[in-house]
Design a protein around this motif. Structure first.
Motif, PDB file in Angstrom:
ATOM      1  N   PRO A  40     -13.130 -41.835  -3.637  1.00 34.82           N
ATOM      2  CA  PRO A  40     -14.191 -42.811  -3.313  1.00 34.82           C
ATOM      3  C   PRO A  40     -13.943 -43.601  -2.036  1.00 34.82           C
ATOM      4  O   PRO A  40     -14.874 -43.800  -1.241  1.00 34.82           O
ATOM      5  CB  PRO A  40     -14.210 -43.729  -4.546  1.00 34.82           C
ATOM      6  CG  PRO A  40     -13.726 -42.867  -5.655  1.00 34.82           C
ATOM      7  CD  PRO A  40     -12.662 -42.009  -5.039  1.00 34.82           C
ATOM      8  N   ALA A  41     -12.710 -44.045  -1.814  1.00 37.28           N
ATOM      9  CA  ALA A  41     -12.425 -44.834  -0.614  1.00 37.28           C
ATOM     10  C   ALA A  41     -12.611 -43.992   0.646  1.00 37.28           C
ATOM     11  O   ALA A  41     -13.144 -44.472   1.658  1.00 37.28           O
ATOM     12  CB  ALA A  41     -11.006 -45.402  -0.671  1.00 37.28           C
ATOM     13  N   PHE A  42     -12.180 -42.735   0.604  1.00 42.00           N
ATOM     14  CA  PHE A  42     -12.365 -41.855   1.759  1.00 42.00           C
ATOM     15  C   PHE A  42     -13.846 -41.618   2.008  1.00 42.00           C
ATOM     16  O   PHE A  42     -14.314 -41.647   3.161  1.00 42.00           O
ATOM     17  CB  PHE A  42     -11.649 -40.524   1.532  1.00 42.00           C
ATOM     18  CG  PHE A  42     -11.664 -39.607   2.734  1.00 42.00           C
ATOM     19  CD1 PHE A  42     -10.691 -39.709   3.707  1.00 42.00           C
ATOM     20  CD2 PHE A  42     -12.658 -38.645   2.885  1.00 42.00           C
ATOM     21  CE1 PHE A  42     -10.704 -38.867   4.822  1.00 42.00           C
ATOM     22  CE2 PHE A  42     -12.686 -37.806   3.981  1.00 42.00           C
ATOM     23  CZ  PHE A  42     -11.706 -37.921   4.957  1.00 42.00           C
ATOM     24  N   ALA A  43     -14.609 -41.395   0.931  1.00 41.12           N
ATOM     25  CA  ALA A  43     -16.051 -41.169   1.067  1.00 41.12           C
ATOM     26  C   ALA A  43     -16.756 -42.411   1.603  1.00 41.12           C
ATOM     27  O   ALA A  43     -17.694 -42.309   2.406  1.00 41.12           O
ATOM     28  CB  ALA A  43     -16.644 -40.764  -0.279  1.00 41.12           C
ATOM     29  N   ASP A  44     -16.310 -43.604   1.195  1.00 40.41           N
ATOM     30  CA  ASP A  44     -16.912 -44.840   1.696  1.00 40.41           C
ATOM     31  C   ASP A  44     -16.677 -44.992   3.196  1.00 40.41           C
ATOM     32  O   ASP A  44     -17.538 -45.489   3.925  1.00 40.41           O
ATOM     33  CB  ASP A  44     -16.338 -46.052   0.964  1.00 40.41           C
ATOM     34  CG  ASP A  44     -16.845 -46.161  -0.470  1.00 40.41           C
ATOM     35  OD1 ASP A  44     -17.843 -45.494  -0.787  1.00 40.41           O
ATOM     36  OD2 ASP A  44     -16.231 -46.896  -1.256  1.00 40.41           O
ATOM     37  N   SER A  45     -15.514 -44.548   3.658  1.00 43.86           N
ATOM     38  CA  SER A  45     -15.194 -44.660   5.095  1.00 43.86           C
ATOM     39  C   SER A  45     -15.906 -43.609   5.920  1.00 43.86           C
ATOM     40  O   SER A  45     -16.077 -43.781   7.133  1.00 43.86           O
ATOM     41  CB  SER A  45     -13.682 -44.520   5.297  1.00 43.86           C
ATOM     42  OG  SER A  45     -12.984 -45.548   4.628  1.00 43.86           O
ATOM     43  N   HIS A  46     -16.318 -42.511   5.274  1.00 40.68           N
ATOM     44  CA  HIS A  46     -16.978 -41.409   5.996  1.00 40.68           C
ATOM     45  C   HIS A  46     -18.208 -40.985   5.193  1.00 40.68           C
ATOM     46  O   HIS A  46     -18.198 -39.959   4.500  1.00 40.68           O
ATOM     47  CB  HIS A  46     -16.001 -40.250   6.177  1.00 40.68           C
ATOM     48  CG  HIS A  46     -14.709 -40.653   6.817  1.00 40.68           C
ATOM     49  ND1 HIS A  46     -14.596 -40.940   8.159  1.00 40.68           N
ATOM     50  CD2 HIS A  46     -13.471 -40.862   6.285  1.00 40.68           C
ATOM     51  CE1 HIS A  46     -13.346 -41.272   8.428  1.00 40.68           C
ATOM     52  NE2 HIS A  46     -12.658 -41.247   7.320  1.00 40.68           N
ATOM     53  N   ARG A  94      -7.889 -32.461   8.743  1.00 34.95           N
ATOM     54  CA  ARG A  94      -6.650 -33.145   9.141  1.00 34.95           C
ATOM     55  C   ARG A  94      -6.647 -34.576   8.645  1.00 34.95           C
ATOM     56  O   ARG A  94      -5.619 -35.069   8.149  1.00 34.95           O
ATOM     57  CB  ARG A  94      -6.507 -33.132  10.669  1.00 34.95           C
ATOM     58  CG  ARG A  94      -6.339 -31.757  11.273  1.00 34.95           C
ATOM     59  CD  ARG A  94      -5.801 -31.849  12.687  1.00 34.95           C
ATOM     60  NE  ARG A  94      -6.595 -32.737  13.530  1.00 34.95           N
ATOM     61  CZ  ARG A  94      -7.642 -32.325  14.243  1.00 34.95           C
ATOM     62  NH1 ARG A  94      -8.013 -31.061  14.202  1.00 34.95           N
ATOM     63  NH2 ARG A  94      -8.312 -33.171  14.999  1.00 34.95           N
ATOM     64  N   LEU A  95      -7.781 -35.257   8.747  1.00 39.36           N
ATOM     65  CA  LEU A  95      -7.838 -36.665   8.372  1.00 39.36           C
ATOM     66  C   LEU A  95      -7.659 -36.846   6.866  1.00 39.36           C
ATOM     67  O   LEU A  95      -6.970 -37.779   6.430  1.00 39.36           O
ATOM     68  CB  LEU A  95      -9.172 -37.275   8.817  1.00 39.36           C
ATOM     69  CG  LEU A  95      -9.255 -38.801   8.761  1.00 39.36           C
ATOM     70  CD1 LEU A  95      -8.226 -39.425   9.689  1.00 39.36           C
ATOM     71  CD2 LEU A  95     -10.643 -39.288   9.141  1.00 39.36           C
ATOM     72  N   PHE A  96      -8.245 -35.953   6.066  1.00 40.77           N
ATOM     73  CA  PHE A  96      -8.107 -36.102   4.616  1.00 40.77           C
ATOM     74  C   PHE A  96      -6.662 -35.859   4.186  1.00 40.77           C
ATOM     75  O   PHE A  96      -6.136 -36.576   3.320  1.00 40.77           O
ATOM     76  CB  PHE A  96      -9.044 -35.138   3.886  1.00 40.77           C
ATOM     77  CG  PHE A  96      -9.072 -35.352   2.391  1.00 40.77           C
ATOM     78  CD1 PHE A  96      -9.773 -36.423   1.847  1.00 40.77           C
ATOM     79  CD2 PHE A  96      -8.394 -34.501   1.533  1.00 40.77           C
ATOM     80  CE1 PHE A  96      -9.799 -36.643   0.472  1.00 40.77           C
ATOM     81  CE2 PHE A  96      -8.411 -34.710   0.160  1.00 40.77           C
ATOM     82  CZ  PHE A  96      -9.116 -35.784  -0.365  1.00 40.77           C
ATOM     83  N   ILE A  97      -6.013 -34.866   4.768  1.00 40.68           N
ATOM     84  CA  ILE A  97      -4.611 -34.609   4.430  1.00 40.68           C
ATOM     85  C   ILE A  97      -3.738 -35.799   4.827  1.00 40.68           C
ATOM     86  O   ILE A  97      -2.878 -36.245   4.050  1.00 40.68           O
ATOM     87  CB  ILE A  97      -4.113 -33.320   5.112  1.00 40.68           C
ATOM     88  CG1 ILE A  97      -4.861 -32.106   4.558  1.00 40.68           C
ATOM     89  CG2 ILE A  97      -2.605 -33.152   4.918  1.00 40.68           C
ATOM     90  CD1 ILE A  97      -4.578 -30.814   5.298  1.00 40.68           C
ATOM     91  N   ASP A  98      -3.956 -36.337   6.030  1.00 44.46           N
ATOM     92  CA  ASP A  98      -3.192 -37.513   6.468  1.00 44.46           C
ATOM     93  C   ASP A  98      -3.456 -38.705   5.554  1.00 44.46           C
ATOM     94  O   ASP A  98      -2.540 -39.470   5.228  1.00 44.46           O
ATOM     95  CB  ASP A  98      -3.566 -37.881   7.912  1.00 44.46           C
ATOM     96  CG  ASP A  98      -3.046 -36.871   8.926  1.00 44.46           C
ATOM     97  OD1 ASP A  98      -2.156 -36.084   8.565  1.00 44.46           O
ATOM     98  OD2 ASP A  98      -3.542 -36.871  10.074  1.00 44.46           O
ATOM     99  N   TYR A  99      -4.711 -38.850   5.150  1.00 44.13           N
ATOM    100  CA  TYR A  99      -5.095 -39.967   4.267  1.00 44.13           C
ATOM    101  C   TYR A  99      -4.389 -39.856   2.925  1.00 44.13           C
ATOM    102  O   TYR A  99      -3.844 -40.842   2.402  1.00 44.13           O
ATOM    103  CB  TYR A  99      -6.613 -39.945   4.096  1.00 44.13           C
ATOM    104  CG  TYR A  99      -7.146 -40.766   2.951  1.00 44.13           C
ATOM    105  CD1 TYR A  99      -7.167 -42.156   2.992  1.00 44.13           C
ATOM    106  CD2 TYR A  99      -7.642 -40.140   1.810  1.00 44.13           C
ATOM    107  CE1 TYR A  99      -7.668 -42.904   1.934  1.00 44.13           C
ATOM    108  CE2 TYR A  99      -8.151 -40.872   0.752  1.00 44.13           C
ATOM    109  CZ  TYR A  99      -8.151 -42.250   0.813  1.00 44.13           C
ATOM    110  OH  TYR A  99      -8.638 -42.983  -0.230  1.00 44.13           O
ATOM    111  N   VAL A 100      -4.376 -38.651   2.344  1.00 47.17           N
ATOM    112  CA  VAL A 100      -3.705 -38.442   1.056  1.00 47.17           C
ATOM    113  C   VAL A 100      -2.209 -38.713   1.187  1.00 47.17           C
ATOM    114  O   VAL A 100      -1.614 -39.406   0.348  1.00 47.17           O
ATOM    115  CB  VAL A 100      -3.953 -37.007   0.540  1.00 47.17           C
ATOM    116  CG1 VAL A 100      -3.040 -36.681  -0.636  1.00 47.17           C
ATOM    117  CG2 VAL A 100      -5.415 -36.840   0.134  1.00 47.17           C
ATOM    118  N   ALA A 101      -1.598 -38.180   2.236  1.00 39.73           N
ATOM    119  CA  ALA A 101      -0.157 -38.366   2.422  1.00 39.73           C
ATOM    120  C   ALA A 101       0.198 -39.839   2.563  1.00 39.73           C
ATOM    121  O   ALA A 101       1.193 -40.306   1.994  1.00 39.73           O
ATOM    122  CB  ALA A 101       0.315 -37.589   3.647  1.00 39.73           C
TER     123      ALA A 101
END
Length: 301
Positions: free
Chosen positions: A112-118, A283-290
């Protein structure tokens, strides 16, 4: 644009084997997906599928069109992804897969937080303990627990995840507590198995090095969570990633078996096709998860 969208629907119908599955993957009702296929056949002037009551099969013309159409769609996706680097605006679907336990406990809370940012990115999280195929399933990222597979996909290791053998106090009181790895052969070991499973054994970390045991069990499942449920019900010993059973170990509902010779750690990693590396949202989602999981990943290592 409707023509391009119809082609995308057609490709997913071919890949998933049915109009219902292809439409669902594209977030369309079966009726809408069927109409898209009919419109495409009308425009092209050929029949793309042979339809029977049991099976949907591509015609010779349909297979020829698919071979070319898939390359066109992939090229369009790559072009849109490349432009995102200029506009700074991420958009489009991001298809992510993960094992059930890992996805439910670690990945799903981050979506949800990633989806809210994008807001222009649609995240499709697919959870399964079965073996997946990145290309056949058209996945952008596959998170997994296990040894890195020998493949041409790009890999990124995120952490080593400790594992534990666990059982209930009642089970151990009734059947005895194993005092050596070999003693596991006399117990009901709860096994994760599915068609084309990579291994049917447990490897323990001993003072003499890794020890592989062909353990036995009276029942198995293709869901890691079911193994946890069976262990909690006192049906046997399970080999689990520690983060999946930490709460039960803390409460005493489960206890660790053979803590001096635990299972070998497993790798937490992600895979993605080479061509997806140029897609900024991958790339951004993988970095975000890490980054988001750093505290948990640090505790795992």
């Amino acid at each position: 644009m409707p023509y391009v969208e119809s082609i995308k629907v057609f490709c997913r119908v071919v890949e998933l084997g049915s109009i219902t599955s292809g439409g669902r993957d594209m977030r369309l009702t079966p009726a809408v997906a069927s109409n898209r296929i009919k419109e495409l056949e009308k425009r092209l002037g050929v029949r793309l599928f042979d339809r029977t009551t049991r099976k949907l099969r591509t015609t010779e013309a349909g297979q020829l069109f698919y071979d070319h159409a898939r390359r066109v769609i992939d090229t369009l996706d790559d072009a849109e992804a490349a432009l995102a680097g200029f506009s700074g605006q991420l958009r489009g679907a991001l298809r992510v897969s993960s094992p059930l336990g890992l996805g439910q406990r670690l990945l799903a809370p981050l979506v949800p937080a990633f989806a809210d940012s994008h807001p222009d990115v649609q995240i499709q999280l697919r959870l399964s303990d079965r073996k997946i195929d990145l290309l056949e399933d058209r996945l952008d990222i596959a998170f997994m627990l296990g040894n890195p597979p020998d493949s041409t996909f790009k890999q990124r290791k995120l952490a080593d995840v400790p594992r534990a053998l666990v059982a209930t106090p009642d089970y151990l009181a009734k059947h005895g507590t194993p005092d050596s790895p070999q003693a596991l052969m006399n117990h009901n070991c709860l096994l994760l198995r599915y068609p084309r499973s990579p291994e049917y054994f447990w490897t323990l970390n001993t003072s003499d090095g890794p020890l592989k045991l062909n353990v036995l069990g009276r029942f198995d499942a293709d869901s890691s969570d079911i193994l946890t449920d069976w262990a909690l019900a006192g049906h046997g010993i399970a080999n689990k990633p520690r983060f999946e059973v930490a709460m039960h170990l803390g409460s005493g509902a489960l206890v660790e078996v053979l803590p001096q010779t635990p299972p070998m750690p497993t790798s937490f990693l992600c895979l993605y096709p080479h061509r997806k590396l140029q897609d900024p949202k991958v790339r951004l989602f993988i970095d975000y998860v890490a980054e988001a999981l750093k505290p948990q990943l640090r505790a795992m290592s």
